[in-house]
Design an enzyme around this catalytic site. Structure first.
Site, short mmCIF file in Angstrom:
data_model
loop_
_atom_site.label_atom_id
_atom_site.label_comp_id
_atom_site.label_asym_id
_atom_site.label_seq_id
_atom_site.Cartn_x
_atom_site.Cartn_y
_atom_site.Cartn_z
N ASP B 338 0.82 -1.21 0.00
CA ASP B 338 0.00 0.00 0.00
C ASP B 338 0.85 1.26 0.00
O ASP B 338 2.03 1.24 0.37
CB ASP B 338 -0.92 0.01 1.23
N GLU B 339 0.24 2.33 -0.42
CA GLU B 339 0.77 3.68 -0.27
C GLU B 339 2.23 3.84 -0.70
O GLU B 339 3.05 4.34 0.06
CB GLU B 339 0.62 4.14 1.20
#
Lengths: 599, 594
Positions: B338-339
């Protein structure tokens, strides 16, 4: 040769191990500017620190009271001081013995001498002098205060100056001159929406002392429950407490008072009337107003506020207040007075008749008159149990008298507790206007509006409490003088012993600094590293204060031990009933046998 | 005469006038009666019939028995026996001195446990957790399950049927047929933003089992710290942990995995990469991409995501994952993903060169492809392990594939949907994401609406209760691909001081959503059960926070025994002393000394 080699190897290994264990972790570098060391919370009025370091040896360091001063000669002082010295003896040093490094060869600070220059009272009061001064230099450390209460604040400060470094307890050369900005620095706890077992209240009192808070406002009863066990009216808690176990006995209350007194904390009880009294009505329905039709009070009891029309109500209150005043030592008594809705009074014939008798019109103004009448009677009672007793009331009482246009019923020695605010969540009086009005009328006031800690939101919320100042209103110097302080409130609808302490701390610490430190200490960014240190210090001392962003404490909550509280003790420590009886009989027989033998 | 007086005294002393007084109902009980249920089950079973006929349990003689089928096989006993031991302690809580004899009542003497299938050492996504429970009006109660995991769920249900009336443990005649709606019901804890001591993790595992949650997603490392102690790469925690006290040794992990296994809970580790790896870089900076100019990464290290251009990165991951796979038993491994911010990659020459080599454009699509390439290589690492291992990834990995138009990720990878869109975060709504994920044929887990780290004033569990993983437009087949959900508690504002109270009972709302039938959606109707459940957890030692003004009969530490300040226990009370005095007088009379 060989032993010599072994010795060298051992030596070098030892050094390597030591270095490894002292090696700083990467995050510490990143945290260096985020966590302060040896800083004081709340920030003292004046503090000068030098870079000279003194080392304390936990085995030989002495906390001493100056025997030529009141700290020893005045018995009232001595009692508080002796307890404090033994408490702080335990708080000054925390590095576990096996992790400590020797301080031989370092410049040693060997003792702190405590002097009290005036005298002491048995209980702290609104007028108590809490000022103190500290000097730490090569001659040693001294703490001077006017009273025992000042000495307590100074000991707390001294204990916070000490920090750990490479297994040593260190303090820098320091000179402090300190006194609080406001004399009333309080926290309100609510034991009616949820009961709080005694140990949690005591734990909280310790935390208050670590933050130099000096008033525990005990909102002890409310609609939901009446946990205060009254000897005069046992049915109040007998029928109005959640259960028989959810009560505070007179002995419990005395324990809280004594624990608080020894920490320089006043305990102000609140018995909120004429509203918020549903639980009173369980044991004593006769003191409440019956609402007609019953739909006004949708619960099953149909009882509203206190019945102001009956003389018996006032007789009841006098007897109860007498008992409370004898138990609680403080001269101030919070009589509530908030959130009274007039519909129920309006629906009751008896109340109507009484209003006609008194010449109150049948209007909002008239009901305000009625509530004013009730409060005036209550304050009169207060002034007689004994005459030194003074009242604190929620702001509605003042607002009410304002509506009636006649403030003479509200004695000027009454303190007005301002709590309302005006935003999307609640449409009350904006507190700045209220503070201005209250003080313009000559009343002393306490602010809580911006310190409602029961309201929670995601993330770092303490700066909003930190940045709210009780003097932030339009008024003359004389008006500002009438603001005696503030209180953080933690209403307990969503709080009980499971989450009470972490929700309270360190958020209440923000309020503590606002109320103690100079007005210009107002930059929460600058305060952050000290706040971080303060929260970890509290955790280290056994207060589970919650975190304020990704971080760690050198001593985490319970990291070193198994969970002490994992299983609540619900099995009685006692034996079964029959076993117990048998046990007692056996003991009795034994006693008798011994007696007989001796005879 | 003496004897007579003596008898009177004894009768007086023994007769517990006190007992009635203690059991007298309180006013608030009336008001609360419809607010707190008694003997109800959380999460609600699929099918339950309860009669009003109540039976009593005798704590002294109640027993568990096992049918001589799989239940007595070694594989099943391994889990079942410790469970019976645990539930024996959980079934009865009334303090011995407050108990009232049940002689003369209709009594349930025992519970017979039968397991008809075979048992596995570890629970898995495919484990059968169904069970049926019969409490007849007379005779033995029976619990029948296919597996030990089903038996665990049934034992929990049985223990929740028991309630307290006037000093007796009671339960009603009941028939239950139960199984979970979703096979993946998880709680995610984050031990990187704050370290959580092992006892707190175990306490949460207990609470999870009380809520029939079967997955502990352990977000064990992140930017802030690397508490997992690796034997292969000791510098990861040696330099990346907060301190050397704040680490999980292999023994710690094993003890957590074992504790979870005995409660039918899978432990899925997450080692998030290529983003969220700052703490890895302390011991192994060579793993990460150096950002230039350094302003891209504000901290003092200027290291960004994993350096995906180097083969050594993949070798490192392979060896580390191998070790992790051996310590953690589950078939699934959360790879994170993620991210990831692409600026740092964009700023690094080595990465740029590698992208040209691979034919990735120097565009967002190209960087999406780059991340996809990285994750697929990690998935290949997992696929190469001797024991079956599959990946779970956060939704960005899938979104990247959409962006690049190139579905490179293996179909047996599970997509973890976490984003939402409102004023505090502008992502993709889960009801928009789930149709895409499932249409592409991937299995999905939902977390978007169960971020328990977000707090607000008041009663917030109904919003978690209302969120349904099937709340999206899609075919029945697509719905089938949603295997469950997870309630994450990110730990920026949470550590050991508040983790348990913040998680429970809010996670209980998600637990019921994921276990019980979809039609069960009324939070107001569920409230009395929720109230009972929270007090039950408190009684069992879980610091579950309150949900409005109330009390529990057994409060957190009401007995006054606290680690903090020991206070004198209530001792005997006045009646006790009078009893003692009476008995003493009686004895004096009997022996005739005066």
């Amino acid at each position: 040769m060989k032993p010599c080699l072994a010795f060298l190897v051992a030596l070098s290994l030892q050094a390597a191990v030591a270095e490894w264990s002292y090696q700083t972790s990467w995050y510490e570098k990143a945290r260096q500017d985020k966590v302060a060391r040896g800083t004081v919370w709340p920030q003292p009025r004046s503090i000068d620190t030098t870079s000279v370091r003194y080392y304390l040896d936990p085995r030989s360091f002495k906390l001493e009271a100056d025997s030529s001063s009141a700290a020893v000669s005045d018995p009232e002082c001595k009692e508080v001081v002796d307890h404090a010295l033994s408490r702080y003896g335990g708080l000054l040093f925390w590095i576990p013995e096996e992790d400590r490094a020797g301080v031989d060869g370092d410049e040693i600070l060997d003792k702190l001498v405590l002097t009290i220059t005036r005298g002491c009272t048995r209980y702290p009061s609104l007028e108590s002098d809490e000022s103190y001064s500290i000097l730490v230099n090569s001659d040693g450390a001294t703490l001077r205060a006017q009273t025992a209460w000042g000495a307590l604040r100074g000991l707390e400060t001294f204990s916070q100056l000490i920090y750990g470094e490479n297994g040593k307890h260190v303090i820098n050369g320091t000179s402090i001159s300190d006194s609080p900005r406001f004399p009333h620095r309080g926290i309100m706890i609510d034991t009616a929406r949820h009961y709080l077992p005694l140990p949690f209240i005591l734990n909280h009192l310790d935390a208050m002392a670590y933050n130099k808070m000096n008033v525990l406002h005990w909102h002890i009863v409310d609609d939901q429950a009446f946990p205060f066990q009254s000897a005069t009216f046992p049915d109040l808690s007998g029928k109005g407490a959640y259960t028989r176990k959810h009560v505070y006995t007179p002995d419990d209350v005395s324990q809280v008072l004594e624990f608080a007194r020894l920490r320089g904390i006043r305990v102000i009880p609140e018995f909120d009337t004429p509203g918020h009294m549903m639980s009173w009505g369980q044991g004593h329905p006769e003191i409440l107003t019956r609402c007609y039709p019953t739909s006004f009070q949708p619960d099953i009891y149909h009882l509203g506020p206190a019945n102001p029309a009956r003389e018996t109500t006032y007789t009841f209150m006098r007897k109860l207040f007498e008992e409370i005043r004898q138990l609680f030592a403080d001269e101030y008594f919070h009589v509530g007075g908030d959130e009274v809705r007039f519909q129920c009074w309006n629906s009751n014939e008896e109340v109507h008749q009484f209003m006609v008798q008194q010449g109150f019109p049948n209007s909002t103004q008239g009901f305000a008159d009625l509530q004013g009448y009730y409060i005036r009677r209550i304050l009169e009672i207060l002034h007689q149990v004994p005459e030194t007793t003074r009242g604190i009331v929620w702001q509605e009482i003042f607002d009410n008298f304002e509506i009636t246009g006649d403030l003479t019923g509200l004695n000027l020695d009454t303190i007005i507790h301002v709590w309302e605010w005006n935003d999307t969540r609640y449409q009350g009086e904006p507190f700045r206007e209220e503070m201005a009005k209250v003080t313009a009328a000559g009343y002393r006031t306490i602010l809580s509006s911006c310190y409602y800690l029961n309201y929670i939101s995601y993330g770092r919320d303490w700066p909003q409490y930190y940045e709210c100042d009780p003097h932030d209103f339009q008024g003359t110097e004389a008006q500002k003088q009438l603001v005696i302080g503030g209180e953080a409130c933690l209403w307990a609808e969503w709080v009980d012993s499971t989450n009470f302490i972490p929700r309270m701390w360190p958020r209440a610490s923000a309020v503590a600094e606002r109320l103690w430190s100079p007005q210009d200490v107002a930059d929460s960014e600058a305060a952050s590293p000290r706040m971080e240190e303060q929260r970890c210090r509290m955790v280290r001392r056994g207060i589970p204060a919650q975190p304020q962003g990704p971080s760690y404490c050198e001593y985490e909550w319970n990291i070193l031990s198994q969970l002490p509280n994992y299983r609540p003790v619900i099995t009685s420590s006692g034996l079964r009933v029959t076993e117990g009886l048998f046990h007692i009989m056996f003991l009795d027989v034994l006693v008798l046998a011994v007696v007989k033998c001796l005879a | 005469m003496k004897l007579l007086v003596c008898c009177v005294f004894v009768v007086l002393a023994c007769q517990s006038t006190l007992a009635d007084w203690v059991r007298q109902p309180f006013w608030y009980d009336d008001a609360r009666r419809d607010k707190v249920a008694k003997g109800t089950v959380w999460p609600q079973p699929k099918s339950i019939q309860t009669s009003t006929q109540s039976l009593s349990l005798n704590p002294d003689s109640f027993s568990f028995t096992t049918t001589a089928n799989s239940a007595t096989s070694d594989a099943c006993k391994d889990v079942l026996d410790p469970a019976l031991e645990r539930y024996r302690a959980l079934l009865f809580w009334i303090p011995a001195d407050a108990r009232v004899s049940v002689s003369g009542d209709s009594v349930v003497g025992s519970l017979r446990v039968s397991i008809t299938g075979t048992c596995t050492k570890y629970p898995s996504l495919d484990s059968d957790e169904s069970y049926s429970l019969e409490v007849p009006s007379s005779g033995e109660a029976t619990l029948s399950a296919q597996t030990a995991w089903g038996a665990l769920r049934g034992l929990e249900t049985f223990s929740q049927l028991v309630y307290e009336v006037d000093g007796k443990h009671k339960l009603n005649v009941t028939t239950i047929n139960d199984e979970p709606r979703f096979p993946h019901r998880g709680v995610m804890l984050d031990t990187a933003r704050h370290f959580l001591p092992v006892p707190y993790i175990k306490q949460n595992l207990d609470a999870m089992s009380y809520n029939k949650i079967n997955v502990f997603h352990w977000h064990i490392v992140d930017d802030q710290s690397f508490p997992f102690q690796s034997k292969t790469y000791p510098d990861l925690s040696g330099k990346g942990a907060y301190t050397q006290d704040n680490v999980y040794s292999p023994e710690d992990v094993q003890s957590v995995v074992e504790y979870a296994r005995l409660r039918g809970i899978r432990v899925i580790p997450e080692f998030d990469s290529p983003g969220h790896m700052q703490s890895w870089g302390q011991g192994h900076p060579e793993l990460l991409t150096s950002c230039s100019p350094t302003s891209i990464q504000q901290d003092i290290y200027h290291l960004g995501p994993a350096n995906v251009a180097r083969n050594s990165t993949y070798d490192f991951m392979q060896r580390l994952f191998q070790e992790i796979r051996e310590v953690f038993a589950d078939d699934y491994f959360h790879l994170g993903g993620d991210e990831v911010h692409f600026q740092c990659w964009m700023s690094n020459d080595e990465i740029q060169q590698f992208m040209r080599q691979q034919g990735f454009q120097n565009t967002t699509e190209g960087f999406a492809q780059l991340e996809g390439y990285y994750i697929q290589r990690l998935i290949n690492v997992l696929n190469g392990f001797p024991t079956r291992t599959r990946g779970i990834v956060w939704q960005e990995i899938f979104d990247n594939n959409i962006l690049s138009g190139d579905f490179t990720i293996d179909l047996d990878t599970i997509i973890h949907v976490w984003q939402w869109n409102n004023s505090n975060f502008q992502g993709i709504q889960y009801w928009d994401e789930l149709p895409l994920v499932t249409a592409a044929g991937y299995k999905a887990i939902l977390s978007s609406c169960w971020y328990l780290n977000f707090i607000s004033y008041g009663r917030d569990w109904p919003e978690y209760y209302a969120c349904d993983p099937h709340n999206f437009t899609g075919t029945a087949q697509q719905k089938q691909l949603v295997i469950g959900g997870e309630a994450p508690l990110w730990a920026e504002w949470v550590d050991a001081t508040n983790v348990v109270a913040r998680l429970w009972p809010r996670a209980s709302a998600a637990a019921e959503r994921l276990w019980s039938p979809q039609t069960l959606t009324d939070a107001t109707a569920a409230s009395p059960r929720m109230e009972e459940h929270r007090c039950r957890m408190v009684r069992r030692g879980i610091r579950a926070q309150p949900q409005g003004p109330s009390y529990c009969k057994y409060e957190w530490n009401l007995a006054g025994e606290s680690n903090y300040v020991p206070t004198a226990s209530g001792a005997l009370g006045m009646m006790g002393y009078i009893q003692q005095l009476l008995l003493f007088c009686c004895l004096v009379l009997t022996f005739g000394f005066w």
